[in-house]
Write an enzyme that holds these catalytic residues in place. Structure first.
Site: not given
Ligand code: BES
Ligand code: MN
Ligand code: ZN
Length: 505
Positions: A287, A361
């Protein structure tokens, strides 16, 4: 936080000796005319309280807007030293959920002023809201309001309200009110239990420590608990869960709590499965550093399940419940899983990893399969799963999905009690098409659009034919701007709704 003593009183308001007495008011103005002045009116008929507030109500300084407050010192004719007016907004729209917030607002008004004692007066009546429902909600709201996330500040002053008294009308059904009040304490404390966990930083709350905290809570409230790690993941062939964990020096934790009420030998078995990523860096699909610190709350779904299990253990519904938290840390490392990897989930399905940041997931996939193996008849999961859900619904509603109408109807019923905001989002074959893989059975991301829905479709594959609800709480697990009734920080969203869903069986 945490030591607030609570009691219920049926004494007459004007005679209650206290540092602060809070009473509610609504705006009774019904005219749609923009220039129509608000008409604030108290929700008590106690003549001394009415007299004490009369002047300020007539002045127009207090409009009884939702969570609006006004403090009077030395109110004439009252044993209380201060009288706090708290608004509920328009009378026609006033609900038990606004009473919950108003109680939180009262506590959060009292706290920073160093006042240790608060009496919150329930409305004598509110159309559509039974007194016992208001009592429960007010106590919940008081606990929610009492929580502050500043535990690691060395200059922290513990300004918690030490004594919260709920004042109810003398003619109320005392038995019903006492029961509702006791329920409110359990629910409020359980929600704060969740918030305390969510607030912990990643270095202080590893998967192992989350497991220890869960086991300690389980012992305290009389739940059976088991906490497994790497070996068990391998034994159960949890290839999806393990792939997320393998890049971290911290071992994973598979937390299993069981609530088995005596004499309940058949009927449904409910499976509560929570995402417990104690820190989500994104892994190799790392990230950006902006706001990455927030990803300590990526275990909020798991913590919500633990809070719900705590409340279940204490409220004792007549239904068996299994709580499962899949805890891991998602890190980039020489051993980390990589985009392009293919992993085999416990169910036997092969997963084509496109993005290591879609880790929630993966851990949930195996959690859902495991719950099914343990014999659950109905599933609910909660997870801070997708940023896409936050884009879709903002920080106003959390997302909800279901593969079964009857099961979802129960959840909708639960929302009426909990007051939490969830909005149902769609599943469907067109979304499922987006996670088809050329390499394996399924891939772990479905592209940019409809990300909350493709993530839910992914989970649905592992729920199989078990009635299932999925809650995406990414946008609500952390309160970004404090409100009069809740601090900025972990919200504990989901605890109340999941609990009520369980109680509906
Ligand atoms: N933990 C994150 C989602 C999240 C985003 C939680 C903002 C709280 C606030 C999750 O694991 C994630 O990174 N999801 C990705 C999925 C994508 C790579 C398909 C996302 O939402 O960008
Ligand atoms: Mn994630
Ligand atoms: Zn995550």
């Amino acid at each position: 936080m945490g030591n607030m003593k609570t009691q219920l009183s049926f004494a007459s308001l004007s005679e209650i000796k206290t540092e602060l007495l809070a009473v509610l008011a609504v705006d009774t103005q019904t005219s749609k005319d923009r220039d129509a002045k608000p008409q604030p009116a108290l929700l008590t008929t106690d003549p001394a309280v009415v007299a004490a507030a009369a002047q300020v109500l007539a002045s127009g300084e207090f409009k009884a807007g939702a969570n609006e407050t006004l403090l009077l010192h030395a109110p004439a004719g009252l044993a209380a030293r201060r009288l706090l007016l708290v608004g509920l907004g328009k009378q026609a729209k006033a609900t038990v959920h606004l009473v919950r917030n108003a109680a939180g607002t009262s506590v959060r008004f009292t706290k920073p002023r160093g006042i240790k004692e608060l009496v919150f007066s329930l409305p004598e009546s509110l159309t559509g809201s039974p007194l016992h429902a208001m009592a429960r909600a007010a106590v919940e709201g008081a606990f929610v309001g009492d929580f502050d996330p500043d535990t690691y500040r060395s200059d922290r002053k513990d300004q918690s309200v030490q004594s919260f008294t709920l004042a109810a009308p003398a003619n109320a059904d005392k038995k019903a009110l006492e029961a509702a009040f006791a329920e409110g304490v359990i629910v409020g404390e359980s929600q704060n239990f969740t918030r305390t966990l969510v607030n912990e930083p990643g270095n202080k709350l590893t998967p192992t420590i989350l497991g220890e905290r869960a086991a300690a809570m389980a012992k305290e409230v009389g739940l059976k608990s088991e906490v497994f790690s790497t070996e068990k993941l391998h034994e159960l062939k949890m290839g999806a869960f393990w792939s997320v964990s393998q890049g971290s020096a911290e071992p994973p934790a598979l937390i299993v709590l069981r609530y088995e009420p005596e004499g309940v030998k058949d009927g449904p078995v409910l499976g509560l499965v929570g995402k417990g990523i104690t820190f989500d860096t994104g892994g190799i699909s790392i990230k950006p550093s902006d706001s990455m610190e927030k990803m300590k709350y990526d275990m909020a779904g798991g913590a919500a399940m633990l809070g719900a299990m705590r409340a279940i253990a204490l409220l004792k519904p007549r239904v068996r419940v299994i709580g499962i938290v899949c805890a891991a840390e998602n890190m980039p490392d020489g051993k980390a899983y990589k985009p392009g990897d293919v992993v085999t989930a416990m169910s036997g399905k092969s997963i084509d990893i496109i993005n290591t940041d879609a880790e929630g997931r993966l851990v949930l996939a195996d959690g859902l399969t495991y719950a099914r193996q343990l014999g659950v008849t109905h599933l609910i999961d909660a997870a801070t799963l997708t940023g896409a859900c936050v884009v879709a619904l903002g920080m106003i509603n959390a997302g909800a999905f279901a593969n079964d109408e009857a099961t979802y109807a129960k959840f909708e019923g639960a929302l009426a009690t909990s007051g939490e905001k969830f909005w149902r989002l769609p599943l469907g074959d067109e979304y499922a098409d987006l996670i088809k893989s050329d390499i394996g059975d399924i891939k772990n991301t479905g592209g940019r659009w409809g990300g909350a829905c493709t993530a839910a479709e992914f989970l649905k594959v592992f729920a199989e034919d078990t009635p299932w609800i999925h809650l995406d709480i990414a946008g609500l697990a952390w309160v970004e701007d404090s409100r009069p009734y809740i601090a900025k920080g972990p919200s504990g969203v989901g605890v109340r709704s999941i609990l009520e869903w369980v109680r509906s069986f």
